[in-house]
Design a protein around this motif. Structure first.
Motif, PDB file in Angstrom:
ATOM      1  N   SER A  15       0.840  -1.195   0.000  1.00 30.24           N
ATOM      2  CA  SER A  15       0.000   0.000   0.000  1.00 30.24           C
ATOM      3  C   SER A  15       0.872   1.241   0.000  1.00 30.24           C
ATOM      4  CB  SER A  15      -0.903   0.013   1.238  1.00 30.24           C
ATOM      5  OG  SER A  15      -1.770  -1.095   1.241  1.00 30.24           O
ATOM      6  N   LEU A  16       0.257   2.325  -0.434  1.00 30.38           N
ATOM      7  CA  LEU A  16       0.979   3.596  -0.519  1.00 30.38           C
ATOM      8  C   LEU A  16      -0.034   4.712  -0.377  1.00 30.38           C
ATOM      9  CD1 LEU A  16       4.023   4.188  -1.122  1.00 30.38           C
ATOM     10  CD2 LEU A  16       3.341   4.659  -3.478  1.00 30.38           C
ATOM     11  N   ARG A  17       0.365   5.788   0.264  1.00 27.31           N
ATOM     12  CA  ARG A  17      -0.487   6.977   0.340  1.00 27.31           C
ATOM     13  C   ARG A  17       0.212   8.132  -0.363  1.00 27.31           C
ATOM     14  NH1 ARG A  17      -3.855   9.972   5.137  1.00 27.31           N
ATOM     15  NH2 ARG A  17      -5.469   8.654   4.255  1.00 27.31           N
ATOM     16  N   LEU A  18      -0.475   8.692  -1.313  1.00 30.35           N
ATOM     17  CA  LEU A  18      -0.001   9.888  -1.997  1.00 30.35           C
ATOM     18  C   LEU A  18      -0.719  11.099  -1.421  1.00 30.35           C
ATOM     19  CD1 LEU A  18       0.002   8.649  -5.698  1.00 30.35           C
ATOM     20  CD2 LEU A  18       1.772   8.386  -3.946  1.00 30.35           C
ATOM     21  N   SER A  19       0.007  12.200  -1.344  1.00 31.97           N
ATOM     22  CA  SER A  19      -0.567  13.444  -0.849  1.00 31.97           C
ATOM     23  C   SER A  19      -0.444  14.524  -1.908  1.00 31.97           C
ATOM     24  CB  SER A  19       0.151  13.900   0.424  1.00 31.97           C
ATOM     25  OG  SER A  19       0.025  12.944   1.450  1.00 31.97           O
ATOM     26  N   CYS A  20      -1.342  15.475  -1.833  1.00 29.20           N
ATOM     27  CA  CYS A  20      -1.312  16.618  -2.744  1.00 29.20           C
ATOM     28  C   CYS A  20      -1.568  17.864  -1.910  1.00 29.20           C
ATOM     29  CB  CYS A  20      -2.366  16.454  -3.826  1.00 29.20           C
ATOM     30  SG  CYS A  20      -2.553  17.880  -4.911  1.00 29.20           S
ATOM     31  N   ALA A  21      -0.527  18.637  -1.701  1.00 29.70           N
ATOM     32  CA  ALA A  21      -0.658  19.885  -0.953  1.00 29.70           C
ATOM     33  C   ALA A  21      -1.137  20.971  -1.899  1.00 29.70           C
ATOM     34  CB  ALA A  21       0.682  20.264  -0.342  1.00 29.70           C
ATOM     35  N   THR A  22      -2.078  21.767  -1.425  1.00 29.18           N
ATOM     36  CA  THR A  22      -2.688  22.761  -2.310  1.00 29.18           C
ATOM     37  C   THR A  22      -2.633  24.151  -1.696  1.00 29.18           C
ATOM     38  OG1 THR A  22      -4.921  22.688  -1.418  1.00 29.18           O
ATOM     39  CG2 THR A  22      -4.325  20.951  -2.965  1.00 29.18           C
ATOM     40  N   SER A  23      -2.927  25.135  -2.516  1.00 34.98           N
ATOM     41  CA  SER A  23      -2.961  26.512  -2.052  1.00 34.98           C
ATOM     42  C   SER A  23      -4.332  26.827  -1.465  1.00 34.98           C
ATOM     43  CB  SER A  23      -2.671  27.457  -3.212  1.00 34.98           C
ATOM     44  OG  SER A  23      -3.714  27.368  -4.158  1.00 34.98           O
ATOM     45  N   ASN A  24      -4.526  28.022  -1.033  1.00 33.47           N
ATOM     46  CA  ASN A  24      -5.751  28.369  -0.324  1.00 33.47           C
ATOM     47  C   ASN A  24      -6.977  28.474  -1.218  1.00 33.47           C
ATOM     48  OD1 ASN A  24      -5.192  30.695  -1.652  1.00 33.47           O
ATOM     49  ND2 ASN A  24      -4.774  31.939   0.174  1.00 33.47           N
ATOM     50  N   MET A  25      -6.819  28.277  -2.498  1.00 36.55           N
ATOM     51  CA  MET A  25      -7.983  28.255  -3.382  1.00 36.55           C
ATOM     52  C   MET A  25      -8.622  26.874  -3.435  1.00 36.55           C
ATOM     53  SD  MET A  25      -8.439  31.267  -4.683  1.00 36.55           S
ATOM     54  CE  MET A  25      -9.246  31.078  -6.260  1.00 36.55           C
ATOM     55  N   TYR A  26      -8.029  25.959  -2.741  1.00 35.93           N
ATOM     56  CA  TYR A  26      -8.415  24.553  -2.746  1.00 35.93           C
ATOM     57  C   TYR A  26      -9.906  24.343  -2.517  1.00 35.93           C
ATOM     58  CZ  TYR A  26      -8.670  20.006  -0.237  1.00 35.93           C
ATOM     59  OH  TYR A  26      -9.001  18.775   0.238  1.00 35.93           O
ATOM     60  N   SER A  27     -10.500  25.123  -1.606  1.00 37.54           N
ATOM     61  CA  SER A  27     -11.869  24.866  -1.185  1.00 37.54           C
ATOM     62  C   SER A  27     -12.889  25.158  -2.274  1.00 37.54           C
ATOM     63  CB  SER A  27     -12.192  25.691   0.056  1.00 37.54           C
ATOM     64  OG  SER A  27     -12.096  27.071  -0.237  1.00 37.54           O
ATOM     65  N   ARG A  28     -12.501  25.780  -3.351  1.00 39.50           N
ATOM     66  CA  ARG A  28     -13.455  26.096  -4.410  1.00 39.50           C
ATOM     67  C   ARG A  28     -13.488  25.049  -5.506  1.00 39.50           C
ATOM     68  NH1 ARG A  28     -12.448  32.547  -5.592  1.00 39.50           N
ATOM     69  NH2 ARG A  28     -12.364  33.243  -3.424  1.00 39.50           N
TER      70      ARG A  28
END
Length: 124
Positions: free
Chosen positions: A17-30
């Protein structure tokens, strides 16, 4: 403008198994957030997406072994890969698309506006 940065890729043995992450900017919620993958010489393939309220959609071929989630407080998107096989070896991308009322409407790469640089997963 949305900035996306994937991490968590690497080498894993078949069945693992593996977990990938994606960090986003503050516009993420839209945005509707999606995960895609691509193998050299092939088209980018949609894995699934997640809307603002956590509703997920998966491509039929991806159902069962992949799980998408988002942490709105951390503005981070996740992709859990389970029971991986060598056929899962690819570059994995997260992407953002405008949502419709908070919901995703597409898993076609052409409908996604912002993309990360990708993270490589190799299954042996």
């Amino acid at each position: 403008h949305v900035q996306l940065v994937e991490s968590g890729g690497g080498s894993v043995q078949a069945g693992g198994s593996l977990r990938l992450s994606c960090a986003t900017s503050n516009m993420y919620s839209r945005y509707c957030m999606g995960w895609f993958r691509q193998v050299p010489g092939k088209e980018r393939e949609g894995i699934g997406n997640i809307g603002l309220h956590g509703l997920t959609t998966y491509a039929d071929s991806m159902k069962g072994r992949f799980t998408i989630s988002r942490d709105n407080a951390k503005t981070t998107l996740y992709l859990d890969l389970n029971n991986v096989t060598p056929e899962d070896s690819a570059t994995y991308y997260c992407a953002a698309a405008p949502s419709r009322g908070g919901y995703c409407y597409s898993l076609f790469s052409r409908d996604y506006t912002y993309w990360g640089q990708g993270t490589q997963v190799t299954v042996s």
